[in-house]
Design an enzyme around this catalytic site. Sequence first.
Site, PDB file in Angstrom:
ATOM      1  N   GLU A  24      44.634  26.275  82.900  1.00 46.64           N
ATOM      2  CA  GLU A  24      44.635  25.924  81.484  1.00 46.64           C
ATOM      3  C   GLU A  24      43.461  25.004  81.129  1.00 46.64           C
ATOM      4  O   GLU A  24      42.834  25.182  80.093  1.00 46.64           O
ATOM      5  CB  GLU A  24      45.973  25.238  81.157  1.00 46.64           C
ATOM      6  N   ASP A  25      43.170  24.049  81.991  1.00 44.15           N
ATOM      7  CA  ASP A  25      42.234  22.994  81.602  1.00 44.15           C
ATOM      8  C   ASP A  25      40.873  23.010  82.294  1.00 44.15           C
ATOM      9  O   ASP A  25      40.019  22.204  81.972  1.00 44.15           O
ATOM     10  CB  ASP A  25      42.869  21.607  81.854  1.00 44.15           C
TER      11      ASP A  25
END
Length: 720
Positions: free
Chosen positions: A77-78
């Site tokens: 996600e990051d």
Amino acid sequence: MEEGLSRLIETLKKHHPDADTALVEKAHAFAKKHHGTQLRASGDPYYHHPIAVAQILADFKLDTSTIITAILHDTVEDTDVTFEDIEREFGKEISKLVDGVTKLTKLELQSEDTKQAENFRKLLIAISEDLRVLLVKLADRIHNMRTLHFIAKPEKRARIAHETMEIFAPLAERIGVQKMKDELQDLAFRELHGEEYKSIINRLEYLRSSGGKVVDKIVADLKETLIKAGIKAYVSGREKTPYSIWRKMGMKNVSFEQLTDIIAFRTIVDNIEDCYKTLGIIHATYHNVPGSFKDFISLPKENGYRSIHTVVMGPDHQRIEIQIRSKEMHDIAEFGVAAHWAYKQGQQFNTDGKQYRWVRELMTIIEQAPSAEEFFEHTKMEMYHDQVFCFTPKGRLIALPRGATPVDFAFAVHSEVGRTCVGAKVNGRIIPLRTQLNNGDQVEIIRSKSQKPSPTWEKFVVTGKARSEIRRYVRVEQKSEYIQLGKNILVKLFKEEGLEMHEKDLVQVLPLLEKQDIEELYAAVGEGLMSKAEVLKAVYPDREVATKRKKLSILNRLKRHKEEESGEKKLSIPIRGIAPGMAVHFAGCCHPLPGESIVGIVNTGKAITIHTADCHELERYVDEPERWIDVAWEDDSNSAVFVGRLKLSLAHETGSLGTLANTVAKAGGNINNLRIVYRSTEFYEMLVDVEVKDVKHLANVMASLRAKSAIYSVERYVKT
Ligand code: MN
């Protein structure tokens, strides 16, 4: 080795001596590298967060794959990491788990999107595919809640805390992870109700200091009693959480006076047999508080919780709450599926096990429309609060905004369905078209080819689609009405003038009147945009319209109108949508009242019966949509008095009938009939006809009746 990592590995090895710690170290290095210089709101390096999440799970005795998933849970996600990277480095199982967690995270982000229905299924699938995904997500939330105070914006903190309270804590409870649920609720409570939290903490501290050794003494007493009886038991006193105390105070309106009010004493024994033996000994030694005994061993809670609860007057005559359970029951109560997981460790996870019954239940509930509401109830998926999910008879899921009605539903299914909608059945019952739908409703639209969208629908639909279709239709409809009206006006005028109207004459003057075609001309006259005299003058330029005569006739009409107004109020039936001269009567099965939705049914002989729109009798006409007519109350139907029928049960005692009569009279109603349908030594059941103005008035009467203790129940009577 870094401290966080060494502690994590130590915990993991304690519960899983042959865990692959090298892989854990690799994951640590991987997360550290890819999160790079990212920071948390606290100013800590970002990768401290996934390690902390992993530690929470390790304390829950979870397996290596779960721990590694936790370490990697934010990388996709990051950071620039892909699933392929994770699969290559850590294998298929872990990449699938990370994928699941990432999906849940996305779901959270999109919670205000309209894709909920689909995402919602994704969520369930993610959960049911592997519960470890959910456990990682919950641990993630716990750590985020523990560090919530670092977030500067109060609104953001509140939103996260709210979501925790409404979604994540109930989910933790649902899978039986009491410990996670308690912590999540407490952390959210502290954020959302800081003052209350503080006051409870203060009170706890005061009780702890003033209570002295009371808890230790009770624990010692209990232990001694059990040892004497030959039971091996671990006894402890545990404070309830501030949130659970606060809730109890709110719900039962109790205050806590002494330390024992907020301590649950726990007796953990070897097996079920000892649980019941322990209960026997405790009840023989101390007085049991009547009604306090609960056996969740023979009747476990839905989430698998098993224990015996009882309240007794303890050694120093304080009320004390005691929970009795075996070690295994205790682990399951604290750790829920996590405990199951630990017990089943090494086996492939699947949802067939008895303890995962709830997963299958969830899946069935969501498949079976009528009970879906139940699911929403259970998990409080407030995430979807602005929406309702309803099903077509074939099981298609239609997502609508909250407040949507069957008309919105019909247009959402198909424009044609919307246009031809005459009625709706929800969960098999006919309901008014303006009724708001609920989650899980199964909606069947009753259609008629001759039906046209009614302008009144626009008042209650909430979807843009339904509204614009209705408007469009009404415009088209209105235009054709104006055309017809304009034509009639002109024919009549020509006739009054002793002339004959020919369309070809009108066509010839169209350019003069600046109209494209004859329909446009008619419509303009019908709508009042062009005067009929102007048209006549265009066709017969030399003719004078008999204006004087016209004025007179208008005056006459006005006069007549005034006479009607000032005269006695007509006792006509105040219903719109009925042609003049038709006989109307109110159905005896449902006693419709002004203010509620009604439906007209055409009987043979052209009489019309008015039913309430939710009357059962209407089901008889489902197959004859041509007999249904759309009717509504006139806005000012206050001229007449209507009869509402109530079903009452009231105490069989002197004065109760008097109370009934007085209460109805005080509320401005009038009893015009009363029939006792059942009489016992304790109560009467009766049907009471009350004259009222409208449905609101009846509701007032009912509310006043309900306030009387002699009256047990009041309902609107419906013939079933
Ligand atoms: Mn995270």
